[in-house]
Structures are given as C-alpha cells and as structure tokens.
Scaffold this motif. Structure first.
Motif, PDB file in Angstrom:
ATOM      1  N   PRO A  69       0.803  -1.143  -0.044  1.00 16.49           N
ATOM      2  CA  PRO A  69       0.065  -0.109  -0.100  1.00 16.49           C
ATOM      3  C   PRO A  69       0.800   1.202   0.104  1.00 16.49           C
ATOM      4  O   PRO A  69       0.300   2.380  -0.501  1.00 16.49           O
ATOM      5  CB  PRO A  69      -0.935  -0.094   1.108  1.00 16.49           C
ATOM      6  CG  PRO A  69      -0.732  -1.569   1.671  1.00 16.49           C
ATOM      7  CD  PRO A  69       0.488  -2.159   1.157  1.00 16.49           C
ATOM      8  N   GLN A  90      -3.642  -4.920  -4.490  1.00 16.98           N
ATOM      9  CA  GLN A  90      -3.020  -4.837  -3.090  1.00 16.98           C
ATOM     10  C   GLN A  90      -3.826  -6.137  -2.440  1.00 16.98           C
ATOM     11  O   GLN A  90      -4.704  -6.598  -2.737  1.00 16.98           O
ATOM     12  CB  GLN A  90      -3.333  -3.711  -2.443  1.00 16.98           C
ATOM     13  CG  GLN A  90      -2.817  -2.272  -2.959  1.00 16.98           C
ATOM     14  CD  GLN A  90      -3.152  -1.154  -1.924  1.00 16.98           C
ATOM     15  OE1 GLN A  90      -3.501  -1.215  -0.949  1.00 16.98           O
ATOM     16  NE2 GLN A  90      -3.013  -0.009  -2.585  1.00 16.98           N
ATOM     17  N   GLN A 191      -4.418   2.186   1.391  1.00 11.86           N
ATOM     18  CA  GLN A 191      -5.156   0.824   1.031  1.00 11.86           C
ATOM     19  C   GLN A 191      -6.517   1.279   0.497  1.00 11.86           C
ATOM     20  O   GLN A 191      -6.984   0.756  -0.646  1.00 11.86           O
ATOM     21  CB  GLN A 191      -5.662   0.030   2.258  1.00 11.86           C
ATOM     22  CG  GLN A 191      -4.482  -0.771   3.074  1.00 11.86           C
ATOM     23  CD  GLN A 191      -4.833  -1.111   4.460  1.00 11.86           C
ATOM     24  OE1 GLN A 191      -5.516  -0.294   5.258  1.00 11.86           O
ATOM     25  NE2 GLN A 191      -4.098  -2.249   4.590  1.00 11.86           N
TER      26      GLN A 191
END
Length: 508
Positions: A69, A90, A191
């Motif tokens: 991230p 991610q 994120q």
C-alpha cells in the motif's frame, strides 16, 4: 512488490503460493539483512528474490502484481505492469473482493485504531472471537458465563474477526470466515486509494475524522480526503461520519443517503448539519452515551436509548470518549438494541492500545505517557487535551510536509506546559511555529533543542517533579535518524525504545 517488514507482503506471498502461482518474484528496494524477518517467514516457499532494486522488465512480464500500500498507484513500475496487461492490486483489495462475511471498516486521521479495537471488543461480547491470539490483548478476559445476548443461538454464534492494519492479515483465512461472521477492519488511506479502482466499500463503515496527514505521499489534502471516502462510496452499506469534524461534516454534505452521524456536541436524533438534514445515531453529550435505535416492531419509531457513561471508559481524554461514541455508533447499526448492554462492559474492560497515550510508569512522582502513534499535530493536540497542568512535552521526528502553525498556536496559548523538548528533522519547523505564536504570550514554556531522541528524554526525565506529566507525543513520523546512524523502523519501535528508557531511568 514491497515485501516489507509488516505482515502484508509475507501473507501475499503465502496467498499466491497457496493458490498455485507457478512463479513468484519478490522485489524490494531493501536488502536481505533488513528484510531478514520477512524472508525467514517465506523461506519454505519457492520464490525468486530481487532485492535492492526494481527492474521494469519484471513488471512488464508479470501477470499479477500485488504491491505494498505504501507504493503510489502512479508508480512507474506499476504503470509498466498495467501497460503490459497485468492485474495490479493490493492484498487488502483482494481480501475485500473475496470476503464472504459482513465487513466493518474504520478509517480516519486519528483515533482509528482505538475505535476499531473498541468496536471489536464490543462485538466480542455478543459474538465468538475468530482469532484466539487476540484474546485479552487490549481488554480484560470475558468469562463465558458473562457473555449474553448473542445474535444467534449460543451453540453456534457467529465469529468476529479483526484485520486490516491490526493483527495478522486475514487473506489466508478466508476459508475459515463464514457468511454469518463479521470482519472488523482498520483501513489506511493508502489501502483505500485502491478501493476507488475496484469500486468496493464495507457493509458498515465509519470515518473518525479527516485532518492533514500523509501529505508526503498524497498529492494534496483533497486526494487524501477522497481516498478515505472509498470506505463508504460504493454499495448500499451503512456509513457513519463525525459531525464535529470540519472535513467529515463537509463530506457529509455530498454523501449518499445511507450516511448517518455521531457527535459529542449534538444530541441523538434528527439534526441539520450545514445545508443538509441528517441523523445523529450516537451522541456523547454531557458524558452520556445515547444511541438512536430502530424498533424491532414494524411501524414503531426509533427510540433514544441510554447506553453508557463517560465514567465507564478507563481511557483519559475527550478524544478517547469520542472514539468510544464512534465505536458504539457503529455497533448499534449491527446488533440488536438489547445487545447494547454489552457496550459499557466493553468500555470497563478495555485497557487501551499500546503506544496510544499509554501509561508507562512514573519518574520522580510524575506520570509518563507513550503516545508514539502521534505522527501529526492533530494527534498531539488531542493527547495534550487529556492533561491540564505540569506538562513536559517531547516533540519532533520525521517530516510529512505538514504545517505546524496550529500546533504552535495551541502550545503557546496552553499556559500549563512546563517545558518542551525538541528533536529530529521537524524540530526546527516546530520551534519556528511555537516562536511565531509566542510573541506577547504570558506563559512561555522553555524550549530545549536536543541533538538526539535519547538526549531529549534524559533531559525531560531529570526535570520532572511530583505531580508532573511527561508526554512523548511527537507530532512527527518515526522515519528519521534519531541518533547518529540509528533510525526507528516504525512508531512501535520508537514507543518501545521510549518505554525502555523510562524503565532504565526509573531504576537509577
């Protein structure tokens, strides 16, 4: 991309191996010595290591790239992978897309960890804990005879899980998580930036506040705020915003209809916030936590339910009361009204999270607090609000390109700070802000510019007298050279180092 020293990179490698990836390449700019703990954790997995560098050819030839991230989405290597047709994602994005359970997401500039763990503990009184390793980590144990009002028959209660930035990533426990379970996630702006790409949000979400932070990574405050909003922008889940925070109040004006409010200043019930009508579903006015709960019987109006009092919460500071109100607001959207009796139980057993205004002993009769998590001015100001006299304040560290004007103004006007100890890369900027705000001030606190973190601590220890408070709340990151040739790996390491210094000095 970016194995790192946190567990996300390790769990991503394990995930790829578990699901049959034929070739796994791990690339990180750090060297083998620095990454030793993470490399040890994946030594049983056949991988190719590319350490100390990134090669564009590796990304151009990849089919899937899972990146840290901390890597911006416009990174040139990620761009090369996308241009070659690779899926770029991610670990947390993979999890939210695959998670079968209801998800509860919490984000914010400050308070998100305490709010997340409080929400988890409140739910733990009504659900079975999914992770035995978290039992009693932040709270006193619950006797099985005390657990009541489960939302399902007690022989098969749903489980509550904790993940995101807390605990071990859950990506490799997806097969254990059931649709009836609840997963509580602490989420960062890094994120959530990727969630705008995948168009995903949590089923229940909350933003504690949005103040300038991580501006060394985000292009500007607008991008940072927008990243946070991914937590509720997609889907029909229920979301909560802080009515008392200027930025989240602004966000509320343009938010979808599934967004409600929590507040310490407004009563529970219908309200007008800016140009829009809204509903405060939890209020902490006057030290009384009141929730607006829907009736279980159709046709009946929602009712105001007194849930807890400020005295139930063991943690100091109005900001921690705000965290408790936020957590209760979120939980009130998930459980039945009669299960809200578990909220004060959770508050009374909650000890707090390490490095967050953490009591760590006494020196010369003065209380000492470790607030290493305070990496921005807003967090430090919140910590300062918990004390009203005899304060010794340790400030400084690495830079986030954040303005310290308001911090300087509030410190200059405080009147009860006995001394300030400055160190690190931001020491000069913080001193300049305090000096600029102190012109004509009646109460000037001595400013000590120190060469190292340890020097600042030692000087503060020696100055303490009975009844004082020493607060290490840096308003700066931990990523800097705190002594010649020495750097902290993260805020946890800084906090542990501080506590070790306190313990050592206490013995002398």
């Amino acid at each position: 991309m970016g194995l790192g020293l946190w567990q996300g990179g390790v769990e991503a490698v394990k995930f790829l191996h578990r699901w049959g990836a034929s070739e796994i390449l791990v690339t990180d700019l750090r060297d083998e010595t620095t990454l030793a703990p993470s490399l040890e954790a994946i030594k049983h997995i056949p991988v190719t290591l590319r350490l100390g560098e990134h090669r564009e050819s590796d990304f151009a030839n990849a089919q899937v790239v899972i990146h840290s991230p901390a890597v911006r989405p416009d990174n040139k290597y990620l761009a090369a992978a996308r241009e070659a047709g690779a899926e770029v994602t991610q670990e947390m994005s993979l999890f939210i897309e695959a998670c079968p359970a209801r998800t509860v997401g919490i984000t914010g500039s400050n308070g998100k960890t305490t709010t997340t763990t409080l929400a988890y503990e409140m739910l733990r009184w009504s659900y079975a804990p999914g992770q035995a390793t978290l039992w009693t980590q932040w709270a006193d144990p619950i006797a099985s005879s005390e657990v009541r009002n489960c939302v399902e028959p007690p022989e098969q209660p749903p489980s509550v899980w904790l993940g995101g930035n807390l605990g071990t990533p859950l990506i490799n426990r997806l097969d254990e998580i059931r649709p009836r379970d609840i997963v509580v996630l602490e989420l960062s702006s890094f994120q959530l930036m990727d969630w705008h790409r995948i168009g995903k949000s949590c089923d229940y979400s909350l933003i504690t506040n949005i103040t300038p932070n991580h501006l060394d990574w985000h292009r500007d405050f607008s991008e940072y705020s927008w990243a946070k909003q991914a937590i509720f922008r997609y889907g029909a889940g229920q979301a909560l915003l802080n009515a008392d925070d200027p930025e989240t109040a602004r966000v509320f004006a343009g938010a979808p209809g599934n967004v409600s409010l929590f507040s310490l200043k407004l009563p529970a019930g219908r309200t007008r916030l800016g140009q829009r009508d809204g509903q405060v579903v939890a209020s902490g006015m006057g030290g009384q936590l009141t929730c607006l709960v829907e009736s279980q019987e159709s046709g009946l109006a929602a009712a105001l339910l007194p849930v807890a009092r400020r005295a139930d919460l063991r943690l100091p500071g109005d900001f921690n009361w705000a965290n408790a109100v936020a957590a209760a607001a979120l939980v009130s959207r998930i459980v039945r009204a009669d299960s809200l009796e578990n909220v004060p139980r959770a508050l009374r057993t909650f000890r707090g999270v390490e490095h967050r205004l953490e009591p760590c002993g006494e020196i010369h009769g003065a209380r000492v607090f470790n607030d290493s998590i305070a990496t921005d001015p807003a967090a430090t100001l919140a910590a300062l609000s918990a004390f009203d006299k005899g304060i010794h304040l340790i400030l400084g560290g690495g830079s986030k390109n954040i303005d310290y004007t308001e911090l300087g103004r509030r410190i200059a006007a405080h009147g009860h700070i006995r001394a300030i100890y400055l160190q690190g890369a931001t020491a000069t900027a913080i001193k300049a802000a305090i000096d600029a705000a102190s012109a004509g001030a009646k109460h000037l606190s001595p400013l000590h510019l120190c060469a190292t973190f340890d020097e600042a601590c030692e000087l503060a220890f020696q100055a303490l007298t009975p009844g004082d408070v020493l607060l290490m709340s840096p308003a700066s990151t931990s990523f800097y050279e705190y002594a010649p040739g020495k750097k902290f790996a993260n805020f946890e390491e800084r906090g542990k180092h501080f506590k070790a210094l306190v313990a050592r000095f206490s013995k002398t």
